[in-house]
Design a protein around this motif. Sequence first.
Motif, PDB file in Angstrom:
ATOM      1  N   PHE A  57      -6.375   9.138  14.986  1.00  0.00           N
ATOM      2  CA  PHE A  57      -7.591   9.397  14.222  1.00  0.00           C
ATOM      3  C   PHE A  57      -8.645   8.329  14.481  1.00  0.00           C
ATOM      4  O   PHE A  57      -9.839   8.575  14.427  1.00  0.00           O
ATOM      5  N   ALA A  58      -8.196   7.097  14.744  1.00  0.00           N
ATOM      6  CA  ALA A  58      -9.138   5.989  14.908  1.00  0.00           C
ATOM      7  C   ALA A  58      -9.496   5.702  16.360  1.00  0.00           C
ATOM      8  O   ALA A  58     -10.444   4.968  16.622  1.00  0.00           O
ATOM      9  N   ARG A  59      -8.769   6.258  17.309  1.00  0.00           N
ATOM     10  CA  ARG A  59      -8.924   5.853  18.713  1.00  0.00           C
ATOM     11  C   ARG A  59     -10.311   6.178  19.264  1.00  0.00           C
ATOM     12  O   ARG A  59     -10.838   5.444  20.100  1.00  0.00           O
ATOM     13  N   SER A  60     -10.918   7.244  18.785  1.00  0.00           N
ATOM     14  CA  SER A  60     -12.198   7.656  19.353  1.00  0.00           C
ATOM     15  C   SER A  60     -13.273   6.592  19.172  1.00  0.00           C
ATOM     16  O   SER A  60     -14.221   6.521  19.949  1.00  0.00           O
ATOM     17  N   ALA A  61     -13.162   5.737  18.157  1.00  0.00           N
ATOM     18  CA  ALA A  61     -14.178   4.703  17.928  1.00  0.00           C
ATOM     19  C   ALA A  61     -13.690   3.331  18.353  1.00  0.00           C
ATOM     20  O   ALA A  61     -14.396   2.348  18.146  1.00  0.00           O
ATOM     21  N   GLY A  62     -12.508   3.245  18.915  1.00  0.00           N
ATOM     22  CA  GLY A  62     -12.000   1.945  19.340  1.00  0.00           C
ATOM     23  C   GLY A  62     -11.514   1.088  18.196  1.00  0.00           C
ATOM     24  O   GLY A  62     -11.360  -0.129  18.365  1.00  0.00           O
ATOM     25  N   LEU A  63     -11.280   1.690  17.038  1.00  0.00           N
ATOM     26  CA  LEU A  63     -10.784   0.929  15.892  1.00  0.00           C
ATOM     27  C   LEU A  63      -9.266   0.879  15.907  1.00  0.00           C
ATOM     28  O   LEU A  63      -8.603   1.775  16.435  1.00  0.00           O
ATOM     29  N   VAL A  64      -8.707  -0.145  15.303  1.00  0.00           N
ATOM     30  CA  VAL A  64      -7.261  -0.183  15.121  1.00  0.00           C
ATOM     31  C   VAL A  64      -6.862   0.887  14.135  1.00  0.00           C
ATOM     32  O   VAL A  64      -6.031   1.744  14.416  1.00  0.00           O
ATOM     33  N   ALA A  65      -7.432   0.843  12.920  1.00  0.00           N
ATOM     34  CA  ALA A  65      -7.228   1.878  11.912  1.00  0.00           C
ATOM     35  C   ALA A  65      -8.068   1.523  10.698  1.00  0.00           C
ATOM     36  O   ALA A  65      -8.117   0.379  10.286  1.00  0.00           O
ATOM     37  N   ALA A  66      -8.719   2.506  10.122  1.00  0.00           N
ATOM     38  CA  ALA A  66      -9.492   2.270   8.903  1.00  0.00           C
ATOM     39  C   ALA A  66      -8.606   2.379   7.665  1.00  0.00           C
ATOM     40  O   ALA A  66      -8.957   1.878   6.610  1.00  0.00           O
ATOM     41  N   LEU A  67      -7.480   3.061   7.800  1.00  0.00           N
ATOM     42  CA  LEU A  67      -6.535   3.182   6.681  1.00  0.00           C
ATOM     43  C   LEU A  67      -5.138   3.235   7.281  1.00  0.00           C
ATOM     44  O   LEU A  67      -4.784   4.182   7.963  1.00  0.00           O
ATOM     45  N   TRP A  68      -4.351   2.196   7.012  1.00  0.00           N
ATOM     46  CA  TRP A  68      -3.011   2.098   7.595  1.00  0.00           C
ATOM     47  C   TRP A  68      -1.991   2.310   6.478  1.00  0.00           C
ATOM     48  O   TRP A  68      -1.645   1.400   5.755  1.00  0.00           O
ATOM     49  N   GLY A  69      -1.526   3.563   6.360  1.00  0.00           N
ATOM     50  CA  GLY A  69      -0.597   3.878   5.290  1.00  0.00           C
ATOM     51  C   GLY A  69       0.848   3.564   5.584  1.00  0.00           C
ATOM     52  O   GLY A  69       1.679   3.535   4.666  1.00  0.00           O
ATOM     53  N   ALA A  70       1.182   3.321   6.862  1.00  0.00           N
ATOM     54  CA  ALA A  70       2.580   3.077   7.223  1.00  0.00           C
ATOM     55  C   ALA A  70       3.132   1.845   6.520  1.00  0.00           C
ATOM     56  O   ALA A  70       4.267   1.830   6.035  1.00  0.00           O
ATOM     57  N   GLY A  71       2.339   0.782   6.464  1.00  0.00           N
ATOM     58  CA  GLY A  71       2.808  -0.443   5.813  1.00  0.00           C
ATOM     59  C   GLY A  71       3.061  -0.246   4.337  1.00  0.00           C
ATOM     60  O   GLY A  71       4.048  -0.747   3.783  1.00  0.00           O
ATOM     61  N   GLY A  72       2.180   0.485   3.652  1.00  0.00           N
ATOM     62  CA  GLY A  72       2.380   0.734   2.226  1.00  0.00           C
ATOM     63  C   GLY A  72       3.646   1.515   1.950  1.00  0.00           C
ATOM     64  O   GLY A  72       4.398   1.207   1.018  1.00  0.00           O
ATOM     65  N   LEU A  73       3.900   2.554   2.752  1.00  0.00           N
ATOM     66  CA  LEU A  73       5.131   3.332   2.586  1.00  0.00           C
ATOM     67  C   LEU A  73       6.357   2.464   2.828  1.00  0.00           C
ATOM     68  O   LEU A  73       7.321   2.487   2.041  1.00  0.00           O
ATOM     69  N   ALA A  74       6.347   1.672   3.906  1.00  0.00           N
ATOM     70  CA  ALA A  74       7.500   0.840   4.234  1.00  0.00           C
ATOM     71  C   ALA A  74       7.774  -0.192   3.148  1.00  0.00           C
ATOM     72  O   ALA A  74       8.928  -0.393   2.729  1.00  0.00           O
ATOM     73  N   VAL A  75       6.728  -0.843   2.654  1.00  0.00           N
ATOM     74  CA  VAL A  75       6.906  -1.866   1.622  1.00  0.00           C
ATOM     75  C   VAL A  75       7.435  -1.258   0.325  1.00  0.00           C
ATOM     76  O   VAL A  75       8.344  -1.800  -0.315  1.00  0.00           O
ATOM     77  N   ALA A  76       6.880  -0.116  -0.080  1.00  0.00           N
ATOM     78  CA  ALA A  76       7.316   0.513  -1.329  1.00  0.00           C
ATOM     79  C   ALA A  76       8.797   0.886  -1.268  1.00  0.00           C
ATOM     80  O   ALA A  76       9.564   0.599  -2.197  1.00  0.00           O
ATOM     81  N   VAL A  77       9.212   1.535  -0.182  1.00  0.00           N
ATOM     82  CA  VAL A  77      10.617   1.935  -0.072  1.00  0.00           C
ATOM     83  C   VAL A  77      11.516   0.704   0.041  1.00  0.00           C
ATOM     84  O   VAL A  77      12.598   0.652  -0.568  1.00  0.00           O
ATOM     85  N   TRP A  78      11.100  -0.288   0.799  1.00  0.00           N
ATOM     86  CA  TRP A  78      11.919  -1.497   0.964  1.00  0.00           C
ATOM     87  C   TRP A  78      12.139  -2.177  -0.391  1.00  0.00           C
ATOM     88  O   TRP A  78      13.260  -2.553  -0.740  1.00  0.00           O
ATOM     89  N   LEU A  79      11.082  -2.302  -1.165  1.00  0.00           N
ATOM     90  CA  LEU A  79      11.219  -2.957  -2.472  1.00  0.00           C
ATOM     91  C   LEU A  79      12.078  -2.139  -3.426  1.00  0.00           C
ATOM     92  O   LEU A  79      12.821  -2.699  -4.248  1.00  0.00           O
ATOM     93  N   ARG A  80      12.012  -0.827  -3.339  1.00  0.00           N
ATOM     94  CA  ARG A  80      12.747   0.033  -4.268  1.00  0.00           C
ATOM     95  C   ARG A  80      14.214   0.203  -3.887  1.00  0.00           C
ATOM     96  O   ARG A  80      15.045   0.493  -4.757  1.00  0.00           O
ATOM     97  N   THR A  81      14.551   0.042  -2.601  1.00  0.00           N
ATOM     98  CA  THR A  81      15.927   0.322  -2.184  1.00  0.00           C
ATOM     99  C   THR A  81      16.713  -0.920  -1.793  1.00  0.00           C
ATOM    100  O   THR A  81      17.903  -0.828  -1.518  1.00  0.00           O
ATOM    101  N   SER A  82      16.070  -2.066  -1.753  1.00  0.00           N
ATOM    102  CA  SER A  82      16.739  -3.275  -1.258  1.00  0.00           C
ATOM    103  C   SER A  82      17.970  -3.610  -2.087  1.00  0.00           C
ATOM    104  O   SER A  82      17.951  -3.543  -3.311  1.00  0.00           O
TER     105      SER A  82
END
Length: 562
Positions: A57-82
């Motif tokens: 979604f971000a590649r067309s403008a050369g951006l890394v990402a304007a909204l990176w949801g992967a980290g939020g999902l990973a952190v939430a599950v990691w904290l809840r299941t650790s």
Amino acid sequence: MPLSRALDLAEPASDAAPSRAEAPPVAQGASAFFAQPLVPILTAMGVLILVVAAINFARSAGLVAALWGAGGLAVAVWLRTSRDRAYDLCLGGLLAVGIMAGEVLAGNPPGLSVMFTAANMIEIVGAVVLVRRFAPTLNLSTVDGAIRFLMAGAVLAPIPAAAFSAIWLTVTAGADPLTSFQTWWFGHALGLAVFGAFGVSLTRPHLAVLKRPWRALEAALLMALVAAVTVAVFVMIRSPMGFAIIPVMILVAARLRILGTAAALVIVTLTAVGGAMAGVGPFSGPNVDLADRALMAQTMVFLGCLPIFLIAALLEERDALTERARLGRVRAEAASEAKSRLLANVAHEIKSPIGGVIGIGDLWKGGQLGPVTEQQAEMADMMVRTARQVEALAHDLLDVARAEAGAVKVDLRPTDVPGLLEDVRRTVALRPEAANLRFEMDCAGDGLVALADSQRLAQVIGNLASNAVKYGAEGGVVRFATRRIPRGVRIEVIDRGPGLTPEKQAQLFEPFNRLGLERSAIEGHGIGLALAKRLTELQGGVIGVESTPGAGATFWIELPAA
């Protein structure tokens, strides 16, 4: 998989001390991971999908990402299941594989994919460590817990990864370091704040509210309203109308609290940032490049919508305090009721035998049980006086119990206050302890008639007068006064005793509190003033005291005029 089962897998397990027969912690963590792998595997797949979507979604403008949801999902599950360190290692490895696979599937070259995977893992691990350190309870239902989570997991955690990626891109691609850092931090901080908060808020207690059909319907309607207003404001309308979503978000916070606000934030963030990157909505324009559009949308979410999450936390914290206060009041009322029953039972048990003691003492003192010496008559008289004090205590205990139970009935009628004060004065003046006191009357004005129960009012004033005689005897004077006040009558019992400090005045009407005089020569049980207060309130009046140490005390009663 049923939602309840997924939540069971997502709740952190309690740490227990292993016995000799148990496997070592590392083996336990690994076996727990492989025994229940569904949540970690689904998380890794979700991270992979979000990585691919964000990059494409971000590649067309050369951006890394304007909204990176992967980290939020990973952190939430990691904290809840650790569970323990071994589980963390297994889950971290699986997440790294998911991120790497997403980078490769999105078309990034191997070297860049490895770099971005390392940066993302630095960010995710940093967020988990910081949240465990500063918000270990994961309680977003308090303002303190929500602020700690957002500051540690969203604001601080992306900084090292943003710096690492900015340096790498500057060295390898000649990118501007400040722009690279800004783009990474804003997109990843927003993803951690929005998706991470939503994942952590998705708990059984919050979901239990939605089991009621009407609450579920209300939640669905409010989410539909959020989606409709968000699409209209950030996609269909080009005018700057972003503020229009704030009242809707506040409504969601008021009705659905933490979980509803977190879900609404996901909808608003996806729509606002997605619309800005797609070139539609208020952030688009012919002279605004894509990076600036994304930055404006991110800033709007950060400053305009994310603070409403704290409002929801405040409301939920208030609900918890209200419920705690309600339970405390219920327990206090139950304890008070039990105490009232105990007082009533004790008073009844005292009255019967004490009546026999008084009767025998009177017969003994009168010589009806045989000849008595002067010393025996004195002892019989002392026994009768003591027994009558116990009997008076029993009556007071019974009155207190009845008053607290609401069983005391008052007959409010026009009552001549000066006449009642004169009756009380004469009664008190006949007591032996009042022999050296002078009693004064001060009735200012005519027609001082109060709406009161004359018997109960006499009991109240009698208690105040007895108190003045006992504690103010050294002053030599006890004065009864009454005067008009707006829409009422004020009665005062004044002594010239040692007075009371403000601290003692605050405790004066507490039952069984003698203000430290339990071992003094002055007799008392600490219930007379508490009973006077309750009886005054039952007659629609108020009672209080004005006193200065060394200058006596003025006990006053204010009753409505007849």
